[in-house]
Design a protein around this motif. Structure first.
Motif, mmCIF file in Angstrom:
data_model
loop_
_atom_site.group_PDB
_atom_site.id
_atom_site.type_symbol
_atom_site.label_atom_id
_atom_site.label_comp_id
_atom_site.label_asym_id
_atom_site.label_seq_id
_atom_site.Cartn_x
_atom_site.Cartn_y
_atom_site.Cartn_z
ATOM 1 N N HIS A 121 0.823 -1.214 0.000
ATOM 2 C CA HIS A 121 0.000 0.000 0.000
ATOM 3 C C HIS A 121 0.857 1.264 0.000
ATOM 4 O O HIS A 121 0.486 2.276 -0.616
ATOM 5 C CB HIS A 121 -0.933 0.003 1.207
ATOM 6 N N SER A 122 2.008 1.242 0.676
ATOM 7 C CA SER A 122 2.842 2.434 0.771
ATOM 8 C C SER A 122 3.467 2.822 -0.560
ATOM 9 O O SER A 122 3.903 3.965 -0.734
ATOM 10 C CB SER A 122 3.947 2.220 1.818
ATOM 11 N N ILE A 123 3.540 1.878 -1.505
ATOM 12 C CA ILE A 123 4.112 2.185 -2.813
ATOM 13 C C ILE A 123 3.355 3.336 -3.466
ATOM 14 O O ILE A 123 3.956 4.197 -4.123
ATOM 15 C CB ILE A 123 4.094 0.937 -3.723
ATOM 16 N N GLY A 124 2.038 3.376 -3.298
ATOM 17 C CA GLY A 124 1.238 4.415 -3.920
ATOM 18 C C GLY A 124 1.672 5.808 -3.519
ATOM 19 O O GLY A 124 1.792 6.706 -4.358
ATOM 20 N N MET A 125 1.927 6.007 -2.224
ATOM 21 C CA MET A 125 2.314 7.333 -1.740
ATOM 22 C C MET A 125 3.800 7.594 -1.931
ATOM 23 O O MET A 125 4.202 8.667 -2.414
ATOM 24 C CB MET A 125 1.963 7.475 -0.259
ATOM 25 N N ILE A 126 4.644 6.626 -1.566
ATOM 26 C CA ILE A 126 6.096 6.842 -1.671
ATOM 27 C C ILE A 126 6.504 7.025 -3.132
ATOM 28 O O ILE A 126 7.308 7.900 -3.459
ATOM 29 C CB ILE A 126 6.872 5.670 -1.034
ATOM 30 N N GLY A 127 5.951 6.200 -4.032
ATOM 31 C CA GLY A 127 6.272 6.331 -5.449
ATOM 32 C C GLY A 127 5.900 7.707 -5.987
ATOM 33 O O GLY A 127 6.655 8.317 -6.754
ATOM 34 N N LYS A 128 4.735 8.213 -5.578
ATOM 35 C CA LYS A 128 4.288 9.538 -6.022
ATOM 36 C C LYS A 128 5.230 10.624 -5.505
ATOM 37 O O LYS A 128 5.608 11.540 -6.248
ATOM 38 C CB LYS A 128 2.872 9.802 -5.516
ATOM 39 N N MET A 129 5.614 10.541 -4.237
ATOM 40 C CA MET A 129 6.488 11.558 -3.658
ATOM 41 C C MET A 129 7.901 11.465 -4.228
ATOM 42 O O MET A 129 8.582 12.486 -4.395
ATOM 43 C CB MET A 129 6.488 11.430 -2.137
ATOM 44 N N TYR A 130 8.353 10.239 -4.533
ATOM 45 C CA TYR A 130 9.635 10.091 -5.224
ATOM 46 C C TYR A 130 9.601 10.849 -6.551
ATOM 47 O O TYR A 130 10.536 11.586 -6.890
ATOM 48 C CB TYR A 130 9.917 8.618 -5.511
ATOM 49 N N ILE A 164 18.561 13.711 -5.287
ATOM 50 C CA ILE A 164 17.321 13.236 -4.680
ATOM 51 C C ILE A 164 17.509 12.418 -3.410
ATOM 52 O O ILE A 164 16.558 12.227 -2.659
ATOM 53 C CB ILE A 164 16.510 12.381 -5.686
ATOM 54 N N ALA A 165 18.722 11.933 -3.154
ATOM 55 C CA ALA A 165 18.934 11.014 -2.026
ATOM 56 C C ALA A 165 18.443 11.576 -0.693
ATOM 57 O O ALA A 165 17.695 10.904 0.032
ATOM 58 C CB ALA A 165 20.409 10.617 -1.941
ATOM 59 N N PRO A 166 18.818 12.818 -0.301
ATOM 60 C CA PRO A 166 18.324 13.341 0.993
ATOM 61 C C PRO A 166 16.805 13.471 1.034
ATOM 62 O O PRO A 166 16.176 13.165 2.058
ATOM 63 C CB PRO A 166 19.001 14.723 1.094
ATOM 64 N N ASN A 167 16.208 13.915 -0.080
ATOM 65 C CA ASN A 167 14.758 14.068 -0.114
ATOM 66 C C ASN A 167 14.046 12.719 -0.081
ATOM 67 O O ASN A 167 12.967 12.595 0.504
ATOM 68 C CB ASN A 167 14.341 14.847 -1.368
ATOM 69 N N PHE A 168 14.632 11.717 -0.711
ATOM 70 C CA PHE A 168 14.060 10.372 -0.658
ATOM 71 C C PHE A 168 14.040 9.864 0.783
ATOM 72 O O PHE A 168 13.052 9.267 1.232
ATOM 73 C CB PHE A 168 14.864 9.414 -1.535
ATOM 74 N N LEU A 169 15.129 10.084 1.512
ATOM 75 C CA LEU A 169 15.187 9.644 2.906
ATOM 76 C C LEU A 169 14.143 10.369 3.745
ATOM 77 O O LEU A 169 13.526 9.782 4.635
ATOM 78 C CB LEU A 169 16.589 9.891 3.478
ATOM 79 N N SER A 170 13.922 11.646 3.454
ATOM 80 C CA SER A 170 12.897 12.411 4.167
ATOM 81 C C SER A 170 11.505 11.847 3.889
ATOM 82 O O SER A 170 10.669 11.743 4.799
ATOM 83 C CB SER A 170 12.969 13.882 3.752
ATOM 84 N N VAL A 171 11.257 11.476 2.634
ATOM 85 C CA VAL A 171 9.979 10.865 2.261
ATOM 86 C C VAL A 171 9.768 9.551 3.014
ATOM 87 O O VAL A 171 8.674 9.271 3.526
ATOM 88 C CB VAL A 171 9.918 10.619 0.739
ATOM 89 N N ILE A 172 10.817 8.739 3.085
ATOM 90 C CA ILE A 172 10.728 7.444 3.767
ATOM 91 C C ILE A 172 10.407 7.632 5.249
ATOM 92 O O ILE A 172 9.560 6.925 5.817
ATOM 93 C CB ILE A 172 12.042 6.657 3.599
ATOM 94 N N LEU A 173 11.065 8.594 5.890
ATOM 95 C CA LEU A 173 10.811 8.856 7.309
ATOM 96 C C LEU A 173 9.379 9.335 7.537
ATOM 97 O O LEU A 173 8.734 8.948 8.512
ATOM 98 C CB LEU A 173 11.805 9.901 7.831
#
Length: 236
Positions: A121-130, A164-173
């Motif tokens: 389920h989290s793929i939907g949101m994390i993928g969009k924010m990525y 994108i690496a720092p922003n990706f980590l922020s999205v994951i958190l």
């Protein structure tokens, strides 16, 4: 008038018992310090299990979302990004609880089901924010690599990933923070964690035990929220 006639009189007696239970939580159940409540069926153990479900599910989803994030980015795939975006919308259309009902049939009751629900389920949101983070990157490094004749893989590795690496980590958190709350509820459908005891003790009016569980959930959510916010500020 019929609406008011159908309303039930509030059960003030039950409310009083609930408040009494919340003022006197069952600490033996909370910490597993009795013969009836050992550590493996204590609130502490269930909180640890809930944290693990959210952590593992978020970690798996964070990895699985990477290709979808790139495919859904108009800067990477152009007009074809709409296909991946439609898929991500469909994934996050259904609430986690509803997905949990379906996954119970596949994985059975327990924490494995909870991890599976959060992972998918989290793929939907994390993928969009990525994808949104990729679309915000600067074009200057990409243009420099193009001038050197770099391949598409090289452009992504050296022109996109460092940005994108720092922003990706922020999205994951951020998503992990939400998934802790989700994992606390998934037990209501039998997907592990503290949700199932909440349902059982509420239905059977064991208010002291219910209070112990809810206090544990409150502690977990506040702790994860604080740590997640602190780490995100360090990354930005």
């Amino acid at each position: 008038m019929n609406l008011f006639k159908s309303l039930k009189t509030p059960n003030w007696g039950k409310l009083g018992k609930m408040l009494e239970g919340f003022l006197h939580p069952n600490f033996e159940y909370m910490f597993g310090t009795s013969d009836v409540f050992n550590f493996q069926n204590s609130v502490v153990y269930q909180i640890i299990e809930t944290f693990a479900i959210a952590f593992i599910g978020t970690a798996i989803s964070a990895v699985l979302s990477i290709p979808f994030g790139f495919l859904a980015s108009s800067k990477i795939t152009g007009k074809y990004a709409v296909i991946a975006n439609i898929f991500l919308v469909l994934v996050r259309t259904f609430p986690e609880i509803l997905v949990g009902f379906f996954f119970i049939q596949v994985f059975g009751f327990g924490s494995i089901c909870g991890v599976a629900v959060i992972s998918i389920h989290s793929i939907g949101m994390i993928g969009k924010m990525y994808a949104e983070q990729i679309d915000l990157i600067s074009n200057d490094p990409l243009e420099a690599l193009d001038a050197c004749g770099a391949t598409k893989i090289t452009r992504i590795g050296y022109g996109v990933v460092p940005q994108i690496a720092p922003n990706f980590l922020s999205v994951i958190l951020y998503r992990f923070d939400l998934n802790v709350k989700t994992a606390s509820l998934l037990g209501l459908v039998g997907a592990g964690g503290v949700g199932y005891p909440i349902s059982v003790y509420s239905a059977n009016e064991h208010w002291g035990e219910l209070a112990a569980v809810l206090y544990g959930v409150i502690f977990l959510v506040i702790l994860v929220d604080f740590l997640s916010s602190y780490l995100r500020k360090k990354l930005i």
